[in-house]
Write an enzyme that holds these catalytic residues in place. Sequence first.
Site, short mmCIF file in Angstrom:
data_model
loop_
_atom_site.label_atom_id
_atom_site.label_comp_id
_atom_site.label_asym_id
_atom_site.label_seq_id
_atom_site.Cartn_x
_atom_site.Cartn_y
_atom_site.Cartn_z
N HIS A 55 -19.89 48.33 -28.06
CA HIS A 55 -20.14 49.49 -27.20
C HIS A 55 -20.19 49.08 -25.73
O HIS A 55 -20.72 48.02 -25.39
CB HIS A 55 -21.44 50.19 -27.61
CG HIS A 55 -21.29 51.02 -28.84
ND1 HIS A 55 -22.36 51.48 -29.58
CD2 HIS A 55 -20.17 51.49 -29.49
CE1 HIS A 55 -21.92 52.18 -30.62
NE2 HIS A 55 -20.61 52.20 -30.58
N HIS A 58 -22.88 47.37 -23.73
CA HIS A 58 -23.26 46.01 -24.14
C HIS A 58 -22.21 44.97 -23.74
O HIS A 58 -22.48 43.78 -23.82
CB HIS A 58 -23.52 45.96 -25.64
CG HIS A 58 -24.73 46.73 -26.05
ND1 HIS A 58 -25.95 46.15 -26.36
CD2 HIS A 58 -24.93 48.06 -26.16
CE1 HIS A 58 -26.84 47.10 -26.64
NE2 HIS A 58 -26.23 48.27 -26.53
#
Length: 238
Positions: A55, A58
């Site tokens: 994601h 991150h």
Amino acid sequence: MIVEIIPCLQDNYSYLIIDENNNACVIDPSEAKPVIDLVERKKINLKYILNTHHHYDHIGGNEELKKKYNSIVVGYKDDAERIPGINVLVENNQVWKNDNFEAKIIHIPGHTTGHISFHFFNEKLIFTGDTLFSLGCGKIFEGTYQEMFESLNKIKSLPADTKIYCGHEYTLQNSKFCIKHDPENTNLQNKILEIAKKHEKAQPTIPSTLKDEIECNIFLRAKNVESFSKLRDLKDNF
């Protein structure tokens, strides 16, 4: 080893793990600038970038950090196409070891199919990304309830004094859900008082300990996948 907590974006945490030689890994760099600021201020050698999942919040700093410091990006083998700049592909139960850093890779799908955690077992630290939060767990986007339940149980089996470093500062909101569904839990009541004190001082509620989470986190207290699934659905609409 020293762990530095780096607030990023709105409520994300990235982490620097620094050894005695001033070499470091960064876990889940949401964005590059806060990491660069700390690395430059402390004159740290940023050697590794460790990603728990793909994601954007991150991995957003991966490419800039890799370019600036020639860092090595480590991520799950099945997410090779989704993690920018990846160099080293790791797999479940592998022990990744470089310099003074040594972590067991634990595949914990549910939030995403390729989610992993980095368990620095010598230091009793685990970086759980968006699978286990303090007093919560991640939303199920790509996996199943069964996978998430099993992933949480993998973490739950670690030593009770393991420190939990998760991807977001969600603890206060999570505590409201936990106490609603577990109102007689005195451990949780005491934990909420601690959280309130930290919020008053604008301090992170992270790290937690696995002992605290087992005693207080309603998702880790679920006895079976059916009760876990009901709780997860309720939390999605909380």
